[in-house]
Design a protein around this motif. Structure first.
Motif, PDB file in Angstrom:
ATOM      1  N   UNK A 106       8.740   3.541   2.155  1.00  0.00           N
ATOM      2  CA  UNK A 106       9.502   3.818   3.302  1.00  0.00           C
ATOM      3  C   UNK A 106       8.802   3.393   4.571  1.00  0.00           C
ATOM      4  N   UNK A 107       7.679   4.037   4.945  1.00  0.00           N
ATOM      5  CA  UNK A 107       7.108   3.458   6.148  1.00  0.00           C
ATOM      6  C   UNK A 107       6.633   2.089   6.039  1.00  0.00           C
ATOM      7  N   UNK A 134      -2.893  -5.622  -6.813  1.00  0.00           N
ATOM      8  CA  UNK A 134      -2.105  -4.156  -7.092  1.00  0.00           C
ATOM      9  C   UNK A 134      -0.668  -4.448  -7.305  1.00  0.00           C
ATOM     10  N   UNK A 135       0.020  -5.317  -6.587  1.00  0.00           N
ATOM     11  CA  UNK A 135       1.340  -5.569  -6.931  1.00  0.00           C
ATOM     12  C   UNK A 135       1.461  -6.133  -8.158  1.00  0.00           C
ATOM     13  N   UNK A 136       0.905  -7.043  -8.729  1.00  0.00           N
ATOM     14  CA  UNK A 136       0.869  -7.450 -10.107  1.00  0.00           C
ATOM     15  C   UNK A 136       0.629  -6.521 -11.286  1.00  0.00           C
ATOM     16  N   UNK A 180       2.997  -5.286   0.690  1.00  0.00           N
ATOM     17  CA  UNK A 180       2.799  -4.839   2.015  1.00  0.00           C
ATOM     18  C   UNK A 180       2.672  -3.177   2.091  1.00  0.00           C
ATOM     19  N   UNK A 181       2.731  -2.739   1.204  1.00  0.00           N
ATOM     20  CA  UNK A 181       2.499  -1.178   1.229  1.00  0.00           C
ATOM     21  C   UNK A 181       0.796  -1.063   1.065  1.00  0.00           C
ATOM     22  N   UNK A 182       0.275  -1.724   0.386  1.00  0.00           N
ATOM     23  CA  UNK A 182      -1.317  -1.836   0.189  1.00  0.00           C
ATOM     24  C   UNK A 182      -1.912  -2.221   1.658  1.00  0.00           C
ATOM     25  N   UNK A 183      -1.403  -3.330   2.132  1.00  0.00           N
ATOM     26  CA  UNK A 183      -1.641  -3.834   3.274  1.00  0.00           C
ATOM     27  C   UNK A 183      -1.530  -2.865   4.534  1.00  0.00           C
ATOM     28  N   UNK A 190       3.496  10.210  -2.681  1.00  0.00           N
ATOM     29  CA  UNK A 190       2.911   9.383  -1.661  1.00  0.00           C
ATOM     30  C   UNK A 190       3.501   7.755  -1.733  1.00  0.00           C
ATOM     31  N   UNK A 191       3.532   7.380  -3.057  1.00  0.00           N
ATOM     32  CA  UNK A 191       3.854   6.018  -3.154  1.00  0.00           C
ATOM     33  C   UNK A 191       5.321   5.932  -2.536  1.00  0.00           C
ATOM     34  N   UNK A 192       6.370   6.853  -2.913  1.00  0.00           N
ATOM     35  CA  UNK A 192       7.554   6.539  -2.451  1.00  0.00           C
ATOM     36  C   UNK A 192       7.851   6.763  -0.947  1.00  0.00           C
TER      37      UNK A 192
END
Length: 690
Positions: A300-301, A332-334, A341-344, A294-296
């Motif tokens: 992409x999305x 999360x990124x850190x 941007x994935x999280x947002x 899902x993360x990968x």
């Protein structure tokens, strides 16, 4: 047992720390001095010597006198209340309320004389002002102006929250009880799932439950976000944050931005989807592998360019969530989690999909709809604990004392709110968390609702049984909960359910009932003195009633003693396995006999007893009744064994039938499995049969 001094006992009492309690076997327990001292230290009070205790007691006494206004005042609407103000002795003061709608209410001073108190070498006086009963519900501000005109005046500001005295609910005017389905969503996979139940699966279950089964609500496990670094924590009750939901629940195939991927990116997305769907064949949920897929795909999305209408919707979502979303995405990124941007974007897509599920509830005519679950706490090193450490206590964790089902006690490894610091923050963290959980909900279940009154604090490095209770400001916590629930469900009717199982003082249940909060009644626990099952007509009305819960095996498993055997295998029993098993066998015989006496049972095979138990439930006056999805399919295996961590595959057990074969949402919805059991159970509960 060390003898505890009278001064230490007094300090503990003044700080809300219990020095004794009654355990699950009715024994009076006196708390060890070392526990009391450690818990007081977590509250910020040194109690290691008589002199330190004396200083701490003096600080407690003067605490309120050092503040011009209370840190946060929470008052029920429609009542006359009083607010105190502390000023230099002899100084005049005026107080007004700035309401959230912009209006101003000047408060009259109450004629009352209180002797001044010396605070840090100066005399401080106390004035009192009347809060009118006409103040509207909401988050307002108290403003005190201290000093006379023409001189340097000081200004003090503090939150004032006006809350409902009782929560209005659609259930109050409904004659028929609401019947619903309890779902562990992560375990409820379909053929299109990526190895983990998602919001598309939830939409399918909601449509089936409302349209075909005639049910009124679906109660979910908590959807809070975990820490997205491997190994992932599978427990929905041990999240990294309760402010944002879990990206694992996204139905990636339903995200509109798939259509905006170029051919290369779409090909890679399809590869991840294929790998994700292959995980549906796993015996246990493989959360790390699911997240990798899902993360990968999300990465992409998140790179897809948004069309103008979609960009406007995204910008509006980001603006609404504000800094909290940016902070969470950055954290999360850190932490080597997904990119910012994935999280947002992921949170935006989750919000859209939850809204669609909520709409489906309405479309199929559910009387209520989605009822979300609020976990009792968060991971000690997660986002909430890091971001809001100023309102959390350190050096202690939250858990539960020993009880019949967890005879060694439980340590949930979660930091508790510091009652004083939470009040000083104006309860903002608590409020924002409630708003997120309630945004797309017809109600909320509060896990371990006794935590709004008192929590079991365990000093670090000690076993769970070495803890003690710490009191919370329940009037503030319950009041804010009711305010946010009532506001979130305007026009639909709000439901708040408190999980009040275990050791709960009777006055707590009375208070929650009077405030319109439903309790939780589980059939196995509803007993009367000297221990026989409570007759259904004697059950309380204001409750959610069920046969089982996620902390027990499914009913078919319980009927076979799985809750005893699993704990014996894991070494969680204080008593001999044979003794526990004999006690359970007697309990089962009692139930079979009672069900026969009431004409609900003619055969005592497990399937017939399962149905009869739900027929017994239907004879109670409970306003809400629920059947577990696991009971509809005849599951045996527990999803969780309290008091364990890695010793048992907690929260990794997929939905399966009596033989252990996976049951997919598609097959349930299309009537391919468990049709006869579903029909019999729903008939027993008195609702529409498929």
């Amino acid at each position: 047992m060390t003898v505890v001094s009278e001064e230490l006992l007094a300090l503990a009492q003044e700080c809300g720390v219990a020095t004794d309690y009654w355990d699950w076997q009715g024994r009076h327990i006196e708390v060890e001095q070392s526990t009391i001292v450690a818990v007081l230290a977590a509250l910020g009070y040194d109690a290691n010597s008589p002199a330190a205790i004396a200083r701490a007691r003096e600080n407690v006494r003067l605490q309120r006198w050092r503040r011009p206004l209370p840190p946060c005042s929470v008052v029920p609407a429609g009542t006359d209340s009083t607010v105190w103000v502390h000023v230099p002795h002899g100084q005049p003061v005026g107080v007004l309320v700035e309401c959230e709608d912009g209006s101003i209410v000047q408060l009259p001073q109450i004629e009352r004389w209180v002797p001044p108190t010396e605070v840090d070498g100066a005399l401080v006086g106390e004035a009192a002002f009347a809060l009118p009963d006409s103040l509207p519900l909401g988050w307002h501000r108290l403003v005190a102006s201290i000093g006379s005109r023409g001189t340097a005046r000081t200004r003090a500001v503090a939150p004032l929250v006006v809350v409902p005295g009782r929560l209005a609910s659609r259930l109050d005017v409904e004659e028929a009880p609401a019947t619903g389905l309890m779902v562990q969503l992560y375990a409820s996979r379909s053929r299109r799932s990526w190895g983990y139940g998602d919001l598309a699966d939830l939409r399918a279950l909601v449509g089936w439950a409302g349209r075909d089964l005639g049910l009124d609500f679906v109660l979910l496990n908590p959807l809070h976000a975990p820490r997205w670094t491997e190994p992932l924590e599978p427990s929905p009750y041990l999240p990294t944050t309760r402010r944002f939901p879990n990206l694992m629940y996204l139905s990636l195939d339903d995200i509109p931005e798939i259509d905006d991927l170029d051919d290369v990116a779409r090909g890679r997305f399809d590869e991840h989807a294929k790998a994700g769907r292959a995980l549906n064949a796993s015996e246990l949920l493989e959360v790390d592998a699911v997240w990798a897929c899902k993360r990968s795909a999300l990465e992409l999305l998140a790179q897809a360019r948004l069309r103008p209408d979609r960009e406007a919707a995204y910008d509006a979502f980001v603006a609404r969530e504000g800094r909290a979303l940016d902070d969470f995405a950055g954290w999360c990124s850190a932490q080597d989690g997904p990119a910012r941007e994935v999280v947002r974007r992921g949170q935006w897509w989750l919000d859209e999909q939850l809204a669609r599920v909520e709409q489906t509830c309405r479309d199929v005519g559910m009387a209520l709809g989605l009822v979300h679950d609020l976990a009792v706490g968060v991971q000690a090193d997660g986002f909430d604990a890091t971001q809001h450490k100023d309102v959390l206590a350190s050096g202690v964790t939250v858990g539960a004392p020993p009880d019949a089902y967890n005879q060694l006690g439980q340590d949930w490894q979660q930091p508790p709110f510091h009652p004083g610091r939470l009040a000083e923050s104006g309860y903002a963290v608590y409020r924002d968390m409630l708003r997120t959980v309630l945004r797309h909900a017809a109600g909320v279940r509060i896990d371990h609702v006794i935590g709004l009154f008192r929590l079991w604090w365990i000093p670090e490095g000690t076993p769970p049984a070495a803890g003690t209770y710490v009191r919370c400001d329940h009037e503030a916590l319950v009041g804010i909960l009711l305010l946010e629930a009532q506001r979130a469900a305007v026009g639909r009717g709000a439901v708040v359910i408190g999980e009040d199982l275990g050791t709960v003082e009777p006055w707590v249940r009375d208070l929650l009932r009077d405030r319109g909060v439903l309790g939780t009644s589980v059939l196995w626990f509803e007993r009367e003195w000297p221990g026989k099952p409570l007759a259904p007509e004697r059950w309380r009305r204001l409750c959610l009633a069920s046969v089982t819960t996620h902390d027990l095996p499914p009913t078919m498993g319980y009927l076979r003693g799985a809750h005893v055997d699993v704990r014996a295998d894991l070494g969680l029993l204080e008593r001999d396995h044979a003794v526990e098993r004999a006690e359970f066998d007697q309990e089962r015989r009692e139930w079979v006999g009672l069900l026969r006496e009431r004409g609900l049972l003619t055969a005592d095979d497990d399937d017939s007893v399962l149905v009869a138990l739900h027929a017994y439930l239907a004879q109670t006056p409970a306003q809400m009744r629920a059947v577990a999805l696991s009971d509809l399919v005849g599951a045996l295996r527990p999803v969780n064994q309290p008091g364990t961590h890695r010793e048992y595959p907690n929260w990794l057990v997929p939905l399966a039938d009596e033989s252990g074969r996976p049951v997919l949402v598609d097959d349930l919805v299309l009537g391919r499995v468990a049709t006869e059991r579903v029909r019999r159970l729903l008939a027993a509960l008195g609702t529409v049969s498929p």
